[in-house]
Scaffold this active site. Structure first.
Site, PDB file in Angstrom:
ATOM      1  N   LYS A 182      -6.729   3.003 -14.235  1.00 13.83           N
ATOM      2  CA  LYS A 182      -6.587   3.521 -12.778  1.00 13.83           C
ATOM      3  C   LYS A 182      -8.223   3.653 -11.780  1.00 13.83           C
ATOM      4  CE  LYS A 182      -2.253   6.098 -12.022  1.00 13.83           C
ATOM      5  NZ  LYS A 182      -2.235   7.110 -11.767  1.00 13.83           N
ATOM      6  N   ASP A 216      -6.049   6.783 -16.722  1.00  8.64           N
ATOM      7  CA  ASP A 216      -7.424   7.159 -15.424  1.00  8.64           C
ATOM      8  C   ASP A 216      -8.275   7.772 -15.897  1.00  8.64           C
ATOM      9  OD1 ASP A 216      -6.003   9.438 -16.374  1.00  8.64           O
ATOM     10  OD2 ASP A 216      -4.267   9.400 -15.572  1.00  8.64           O
ATOM     11  N   THR A 217      -8.403   8.886 -16.409  1.00  9.02           N
ATOM     12  CA  THR A 217      -9.943   9.580 -16.380  1.00  9.02           C
ATOM     13  C   THR A 217     -10.274   9.285 -17.752  1.00  9.02           C
ATOM     14  OG1 THR A 217      -8.653  11.618 -16.833  1.00  9.02           O
ATOM     15  CG2 THR A 217      -9.907  11.377 -15.013  1.00  9.02           C
ATOM     16  N   VAL A 240       2.663   4.733 -10.182  1.00  6.62           N
ATOM     17  CA  VAL A 240       3.499   3.832 -10.861  1.00  6.62           C
ATOM     18  C   VAL A 240       4.507   3.753 -11.644  1.00  6.62           C
ATOM     19  CG1 VAL A 240       1.673   1.939  -9.434  1.00  6.62           C
ATOM     20  CG2 VAL A 240       1.840   2.464 -11.757  1.00  6.62           C
ATOM     21  N   ILE A 260      -1.076   2.986 -19.659  1.00  7.17           N
ATOM     22  CA  ILE A 260      -1.993   3.294 -18.982  1.00  7.17           C
ATOM     23  C   ILE A 260      -3.626   4.407 -18.460  1.00  7.17           C
ATOM     24  CG2 ILE A 260      -0.247   5.417 -17.496  1.00  7.17           C
ATOM     25  CD1 ILE A 260      -0.602   4.389 -14.267  1.00  7.17           C
ATOM     26  N   THR A 265      -7.304  11.679 -22.420  1.00  7.04           N
ATOM     27  CA  THR A 265      -6.082  11.897 -23.340  1.00  7.04           C
ATOM     28  C   THR A 265      -6.740  10.058 -24.380  1.00  7.04           C
ATOM     29  OG1 THR A 265      -4.562  11.695 -21.744  1.00  7.04           O
ATOM     30  CG2 THR A 265      -3.892  10.723 -23.735  1.00  7.04           C
TER      31      THR A 265
END
Length: 224
Positions: free
Chosen positions: A172, A144-145, A194, A142, A148
């Site tokens: 995301k 998102d921004t 999730v 996963i 990482t």
């Protein structure tokens, strides 16, 4: 859920709209001890597997005759990585495009409770010199921004690999979302927390086969 309609399927993946609340728990089998801890089945296991097989096709086309050094991010990425590599092997055995794969692991820690942290934490050795001159596929569950992933890509590039591509099961939709970092996207999802399919909340829920939405009571129960 809806599929992307342009010719960038590998980039945009299957788009899950903001108003998708998931399937009723009554329709699926899951560990009974999580009954009050999850709200719904967001992406069933069978759908995950089918999409993963399709990503394996894309990867086979791109890497062609190159062997692949797979860098699996732990702990959340291990199921996705195992299934993706198995599909690559199966496709290779059933065609004349066999691609050799070698899997190495790197453990990252970027969440506390349900909040992403700012820093890249590599647990264990940071020496990835075995990537030098190799065609590398980073496998992440996963994104998102992308903070990482950007840090990891920068770290990987210091070891001078031949090529680096990224497979992400979930991306995301958040401000400054990181879709551009991911070469092979499974699903684009709303900004919901999730769990399941090795994704955890403080080490719980990894044993769920489906990707599920955690409930408020589940967050409170397993909060640290």
């Amino acid at each position: 859920m809806s599929a992307a309609t342009d010719n960038r399927g590998m980039k945009s993946g299957i788009v899950i709209k903001d108003d998708w609340s998931g399937y009723s728990l009554d329709l699926f089998s899951y560990p009974e001890h999580y009954h009050d801890d999850i709200e719904s089945v967001y992406i069933p296991h069978g759908v995950i597997m089918n999409r993963t097989e399709r990503l394996a096709h894309y990867i086979m086309e791109d890497f062609r005759d190159d062997s692949i050094m797979v860098l699996c991010t732990l702990k959340g990425g291990y199921k996705f990585c195992a299934d993706l590599v198995e599909f690559i092997k199966v496709l290779g055995r059933s065609s004349n495009k066999y691609v050799e794969t070698r899997v190495e692991f790197i453990r990252l820690k970027s969440y506390r409770n349900d909040q992403s942290t700012e820093d890249l934490h590599i647990v264990g050795s940071r020496d990835l010199s075995f990537l030098r001159g190799k065609s590398v596929l980073i496998v992440e569950a996963i994104v998102d921004t992308g903070k990482t992933m950007k840090a990891l890509l920068k770290h990987v590039e210091t070891f001078e690999p031949k090529m680096v591509k990224v497979a992400g099961l979930l991306v995301k939709r958040v401000p400054n979302m990181a879709e551009s970092l991911i070469d092979y996207v499974g699903f684009e999802i709303p900004n919901r927390f999730v769990v399941g399919y090795a994704l955890d909340y403080n080490e719980y829920f990894r044993d769920l086969n489906h990707i599920c939405v955690i409930s408020k009571s589940g967050k409170m129960k397993y909060r640290i």
